[in-house]
Scaffold this active site. Structure first.
Site, PDB file in Angstrom:
ATOM      1  N   ALA A 101       0.856  -1.187   0.000  1.00 52.88           N
ATOM      2  CA  ALA A 101       0.000   0.000   0.000  1.00 52.88           C
ATOM      3  C   ALA A 101       0.893   1.237   0.000  1.00 52.88           C
ATOM      4  CB  ALA A 101      -0.905   0.017   1.231  1.00 52.88           C
ATOM      5  N   LYS A 102       0.326   2.374  -0.240  1.00 51.82           N
ATOM      6  CA  LYS A 102       1.057   3.641  -0.098  1.00 51.82           C
ATOM      7  C   LYS A 102       0.051   4.764   0.043  1.00 51.82           C
ATOM      8  CE  LYS A 102       5.478   4.893  -0.501  1.00 51.82           C
ATOM      9  NZ  LYS A 102       6.602   3.974  -0.220  1.00 51.82           N
ATOM     10  N   GLY A 103       0.470   5.824   0.722  1.00 55.22           N
ATOM     11  CA  GLY A 103      -0.430   6.967   0.866  1.00 55.22           C
ATOM     12  C   GLY A 103       0.359   8.248   0.768  1.00 55.22           C
TER      13      GLY A 103
END
Ligand code: GLU
Length: 374
Positions: A101-103
């Site tokens: 994931a990444k944000g």
């Protein structure tokens, strides 16, 4: 070329080697969930400002999704999507039980006061607290964020969900963090560098090293390599024109230079990708043609997320390791992952990048098929 398209080219090259069907490719490429939220805060001036917060959850077939939170002006959905996919492959290359994931939020942290950054971070958590957590998706530090930001995330998350230190990693050591997490990405880059030199039969003492980017990763990598008797000869961007106290954005720096031209000017014999996505496929081809060995990001900088895994596991056990033990386990994981990728590259006569993707996609692909997720 945009970041996600570049990442997909690397993916398909390895998927071709593995003979992965188009059905499985679809499942592996398309992110599981993409969230975009409005983060509204009151600035110190009293003015209300709004920002877009992103979280892309790419794949969860091997475990809860894991990846950093980036505060940087270049953040957009395409970049976060590419970086989320890289996290899926990275956690798989080092074989830790996570997806990717990444944000991020597109801001220049230099334009914000400390209190504003805290408000922004807490507000972002207010918007997405139901979408992450210790069993679903665990944020961590990335460019522009640090242990303090992770502490705010934990504190805000706990207001909704109760005691839950494992909901985020990269926290301060005094607050459920891990000794050795902060240095881990740079140390991992150092270990991979030494392993590469060893495999090439090169003498380590006196090896000349240039470090592009001198933030968390660059400083710790240079410290480790200096202590290993390498000679660190340069610690800034080649053009000398980039200065960011929290770390140079290598992909952005490369984009600012004349389109892809600098791949022909690089004088290094070996490139260790400490940043995420610093090399576009056409530059990669130039390096290959010039006999320059590239050790890919998903292997080279996996030390950070590996230490995050130790932090998360210990938070869940309410048990902590010493710095020595963290270093030993980290060094072992990085060394073993390097050997697996190197052996795959030799057997299949492919680049280290393609080999790393082959190892990663193979594991994620098997988990996807075994889990029968369609
Ligand atoms: N930002 C780190 C990376 O790109 C990962 C952060 C974490 O989840 O530990 O690998």
């Amino acid at each position: 070329m945009r970041a996600f398209e570049a990442e997909q080219q690397y993916f398909h090259r390895a998927a071709d080697h593995l003979g992965i069907s188009s059905n499985i490719r679809k499942l592996l490429i398309v992110p599981k969930r993409e969230v975009q939220v409005q983060v509204a805060i009151e600035r110190d001036s009293g003015e209300v400002a709004t920002f877009i917060g992103y979280r892309v959850q790419h794949d969860s077939s091997r475990g809860p999704m894991k990846g950093g939170l980036r505060y940087h002006p270049d953040v957009d959905l395409d970049e976060i999507r590419a970086l989320a996919a890289l996290m899926t492959w990275k956690t798989s290359v080092v074989n830790i039980p996570y997806g990717g994931a990444k944000g991020g939020i597109a801001i220049d942290i230099k334009q914000f006061s400390h209190r504003e950054l805290e408000r922004l971070t807490r507000k972002f958590v207010d918007e997405i607290h139901d979408l992450f957590g210790p069993d679903t998706d665990i944020p961590g530090p990335d460019m522009g964020t640090n242990a303090e930001v992770m502490a705010w995330i934990m504190n805000q998350y706990q207001k909704y969900h109760g005691f839950s230190p494992a909901c985020v990693t990269g926290k301060p050591v005094e607050l459920f963090g891990l000794p050795g997490r902060e240095e881990a990405t740079g140390r991992g880059v150092g270990i991979i560098t030494l392993k590469t030199l060893g495999r090439l039969g090169r003498r380590i003492p006196g090896t000349r090293v240039a470090i592009q980017g001198f933030g968390n990763v660059g400083t710790h990598a240079s410290k480790f390599l200096h202590e290993s008797e390498c000679k660190v000869v340069a610690v800034s961007d080649v053009s000398g024109g980039y200065h960011r106290p929290e770390g140079i954005d290598v992909p952005a720096a490369l984009r600012y230079t004349t389109a892809h031209a600098n791949a022909r000017d690089v004088r290094a014999k070996i490139i260790i990708e400490a940043a995420n996505g610093p090399t576009y496929p056409d530059a990669d081809a130039v390096f290959d043609e010039r006999g320059i060995l590239v050790v890919p990001d998903i292997l080279a900088n996996a030390g950070g997320v590996t230490a995050s895994y130790f932090e998360w596991a210990q938070n869940r056990q309410h048990y902590s390791w010493s710095l020595n033990r963290v270093r030993q386990e980290l060094d072992r994981t990085m060394a073993e992952s390097f050997e697996t990728v190197w052996a795959t590259a030799t057997e299949r006569k492919v680049s280290l990048r393609t080999a790393a993707y082959i190892v990663a996609i193979g594991r994620v692909g098997r988990a996807t098929v075994l889990g029968g997720s369609v």
